[in-house]
Design a protein around this motif. Sequence first.
Motif, short mmCIF file in Angstrom:
data_model
loop_
_atom_site.label_atom_id
_atom_site.label_comp_id
_atom_site.label_asym_id
_atom_site.label_seq_id
_atom_site.Cartn_x
_atom_site.Cartn_y
_atom_site.Cartn_z
N ASP A 28 2.23 2.32 -11.41
CA ASP A 28 3.19 1.23 -11.24
C ASP A 28 3.11 0.70 -9.81
OD1 ASP A 28 5.29 -0.50 -11.36
OD2 ASP A 28 6.85 1.06 -11.31
N THR A 29 2.13 -0.16 -9.57
CA THR A 29 1.94 -0.73 -8.24
C THR A 29 1.42 -2.15 -8.41
OG1 THR A 29 0.98 -0.34 -6.05
CG2 THR A 29 -0.47 0.05 -7.93
N ARG A 152 2.18 7.03 -6.93
CA ARG A 152 1.81 5.71 -6.39
C ARG A 152 2.00 5.61 -4.89
NH1 ARG A 152 6.65 1.39 -7.86
NH2 ARG A 152 8.32 2.52 -6.83
N THR A 153 2.83 6.52 -4.33
CA THR A 153 3.08 6.43 -2.88
C THR A 153 1.88 6.91 -2.06
OG1 THR A 153 4.10 8.62 -2.65
CG2 THR A 153 5.55 6.81 -3.26
N LEU A 157 -3.67 4.71 -1.18
CA LEU A 157 -4.00 4.66 0.25
C LEU A 157 -5.40 5.17 0.62
CD1 LEU A 157 -0.64 6.13 1.66
CD2 LEU A 157 -1.26 3.72 1.44
N PHE A 158 -5.98 6.03 -0.22
CA PHE A 158 -7.17 6.77 0.23
C PHE A 158 -8.46 6.34 -0.47
CE2 PHE A 158 -3.53 9.26 1.43
CZ PHE A 158 -3.85 9.70 2.70
N LEU A 196 2.95 15.71 6.06
CA LEU A 196 1.65 15.32 5.49
C LEU A 196 0.85 16.59 5.27
CD1 LEU A 196 -0.44 13.17 4.76
CD2 LEU A 196 -0.87 12.82 7.18
N GLY A 215 5.56 9.11 3.90
CA GLY A 215 4.89 7.97 4.54
C GLY A 215 5.66 7.40 5.72
N VAL A 218 5.46 9.64 8.77
CA VAL A 218 4.14 9.57 9.41
C VAL A 218 4.06 8.29 10.23
CG1 VAL A 218 1.65 9.44 9.03
CG2 VAL A 218 3.04 10.90 7.56
N HIS A 250 -8.88 5.09 13.75
CA HIS A 250 -8.85 5.65 12.40
C HIS A 250 -8.21 4.62 11.48
CE1 HIS A 250 -8.07 8.01 8.94
NE2 HIS A 250 -6.77 8.17 9.18
N ALA A 252 -6.14 4.09 8.76
CA ALA A 252 -5.15 4.60 7.81
C ALA A 252 -4.36 3.45 7.22
CB ALA A 252 -4.20 5.58 8.50
N ASN A 253 -4.05 2.49 8.07
CA ASN A 253 -3.11 1.46 7.68
C ASN A 253 -3.19 0.32 8.70
OD1 ASN A 253 -0.56 0.03 7.77
ND2 ASN A 253 0.22 1.61 6.39
N ILE A 256 -0.35 0.11 11.27
CA ILE A 256 -0.37 1.08 12.37
C ILE A 256 -1.39 0.64 13.42
CG2 ILE A 256 -0.95 3.47 13.01
CD1 ILE A 256 0.06 4.39 10.28
N ASN A 280 -8.17 4.67 3.35
CA ASN A 280 -8.19 5.72 4.37
C ASN A 280 -9.18 6.80 3.94
OD1 ASN A 280 -7.67 7.92 5.99
ND2 ASN A 280 -5.44 7.79 5.86
N GLY A 312 -2.85 14.60 9.53
CA GLY A 312 -2.06 15.75 9.09
C GLY A 312 -2.07 16.87 10.12
N1 ACO Z 1 3.41 0.24 -5.14
C1 ACO Z 1 4.60 -0.34 -5.27
N2 ACO Z 1 5.75 0.17 -4.74
C2 ACO Z 1 5.63 1.32 -4.05
C3 ACO Z 1 4.41 1.98 -3.88
C4 ACO Z 1 3.26 1.40 -4.46
N3 ACO Z 1 2.04 1.94 -4.35
N4 ACO Z 1 4.61 3.10 -3.15
C5 ACO Z 1 5.92 3.14 -2.86
N5 ACO Z 1 6.54 2.07 -3.40
C6 ACO Z 1 7.95 1.73 -3.35
C7 ACO Z 1 8.83 2.93 -3.05
O1 ACO Z 1 9.10 3.66 -4.24
C8 ACO Z 1 10.05 2.27 -2.49
O2 ACO Z 1 10.83 1.78 -3.55
P1 ACO Z 1 12.44 1.87 -3.50
O3 ACO Z 1 12.83 1.04 -2.32
O4 ACO Z 1 12.82 1.31 -4.81
O5 ACO Z 1 12.76 3.32 -3.33
C9 ACO Z 1 9.50 1.08 -1.71
O6 ACO Z 1 8.19 0.86 -2.25
C10 ACO Z 1 9.39 1.32 -0.23
O7 ACO Z 1 8.78 2.58 0.00
P2 ACO Z 1 8.53 3.15 1.44
O8 ACO Z 1 7.84 4.46 1.34
O9 ACO Z 1 9.78 3.08 2.22
O10 ACO Z 1 7.51 2.04 1.95
P3 ACO Z 1 6.95 1.80 3.39
O11 ACO Z 1 7.23 0.44 3.81
O12 ACO Z 1 7.29 2.92 4.33
O13 ACO Z 1 5.37 1.88 3.12
C11 ACO Z 1 3.57 3.41 3.40
C12 ACO Z 1 4.80 3.07 2.62
C13 ACO Z 1 2.53 2.34 3.22
C14 ACO Z 1 3.01 4.74 2.90
C15 ACO Z 1 3.96 3.50 4.90
O14 ACO Z 1 5.06 4.35 5.06
C16 ACO Z 1 2.83 4.02 5.73
O15 ACO Z 1 1.85 3.32 5.92
N6 ACO Z 1 2.96 5.21 6.30
C17 ACO Z 1 1.89 5.80 7.05
C18 ACO Z 1 1.04 6.49 6.08
C19 ACO Z 1 -0.30 6.71 6.61
O16 ACO Z 1 -0.90 5.88 7.23
N7 ACO Z 1 -0.78 7.90 6.34
C20 ACO Z 1 -2.01 8.30 6.70
C21 ACO Z 1 -2.03 8.61 8.17
S1 ACO Z 1 -2.49 10.17 8.47
C22 ACO Z 1 -3.86 10.32 7.66
O17 ACO Z 1 -4.67 9.46 7.79
C23 ACO Z 1 -4.03 11.49 6.72
#
Ligand code: ACO
Length: 323
Positions: A28-29, A152-153, A157-158, A196, A215, A218, A250, A252-253, A256, A280, A312
């Motif tokens: 669901d994305t 989906r969260t 991403l990866f 993480l 997320g 992080v 790196h 990731a996003n 960032i 990522n 992580g």
């Molecule tokens: N598709 C649609 N909706 C989604 C998805 C998705 N894939 N994933 C989450 N959502 C929803 C959530 O359920 C939430 O819904 P709700 O408001 O109804 O509860 C809403 O989107 C917002 O979710 P958040 O987690 O608050 O979204 P955020 O804006 O924080 O974005 C993200 C999430 C992209 C993961 C962000 O937090 C991020 O980039 N964090 C860093 C993660 C990262 O870069 N990690 C890797 C670094 S370390 C490494 O490389 C291992």
Amino acid sequence: MIRSVITGFGHAFPKRVVTNQELEKTVDTNDAWIVQRTGIKQRHIAGEGETSASLGEAAGRKAMERAGVTADDLDMIIVATTTPDNTFPSTAVNIQNRLGMKHGAAFDLQAVCSGFIFALTSADMYLRSGQAKRILVIGAETMSKLIDWEDRTTCVLFGDGAGAVVLEAQEGRGLTSDRGILSAHLRSDGSHKDKLFVDGGPSTTQTVGHLRMQGREVFKHAVGMITDVIEDAFAATQMDAESIDWFIPHQANKRIIDASAKKLNIDPSKVVINVDQTGNTSAASIPIALSQTAESGRIEEGQTILLEAMGGGFTWGAVLLRW
Ligand code: ACO
């Protein structure tokens, strides 16, 4: 003094590309959410027979070819990976065997997304101490195997892939005008473990486990940690954002990366971003981005490159080098 100079580079991807639109069919994305939150449009996903070792080998061979060396010329192989083919032996000895190398030493290094920065720094130490003359440093990952494809969260991403460099000991004058690694800085803080992590392992669950991430947490720490360690690299070399020709972070996003570059006053034209095409790829992301940029002919000899990663643990670090 000895400087560790990159003399070859290479990267490799699995054949299959998975777009955001394809993911929409299984979780669901939607494309708009993924692009807006992360900048990612597609990623490569390993298929049958494509493993961290096979991708790492392919990237390594390209790096060796560019450096004009064979396995006989290497003293060591260091592989940064969180997704080894087997719990043991290491992916590095697997690649050593694939390359037909029977001398020297090969080992894996695990610092998740910061793995390549940790591996490059370690290789620099072996070269500068005279323990080795030429080291193949690889970042190789199949993150798709650690993902919970129903979450989906994280699953959007990866991606999978590998990148490699040949690092060689050369004479320098001890000045920042030298070619090679000028400064390297590593950090970690295990108190962030729960933000993480992978919820499995041989010693705990006897399973491989799945990646779990808070997320937002992080994201909250990423920009501060990245910019702090880069400030250390600037202070150690008396350089600044102006003196940097290429910023290869790196991947990731995109948010960032943009926020870090902005906080450091690094001009957007110097920032390398490929996360839209790769997702990522953890420890593979920096050597892939470096290899792609060098392959395009954009990096000129003598230019400065700033590499940084956070992942992580948390683990994080930066390497400043002259091409
Ligand atoms: N598709 C649609 N909706 C989604 C998805 C998705 N894939 N994933 C989450 N959502 C929803 C959530 O359920 C939430 O819904 P709700 O408001 O109804 O509860 C809403 O989107 C917002 O979710 P958040 O987690 O608050 O979204 P955020 O804006 O924080 O974005 C993200 C999430 C992209 C993961 C962000 O937090 C991020 O980039 N964090 C860093 C993660 C990262 O870069 N990690 C890797 C670094 S370390 C490494 O490389 C291992």
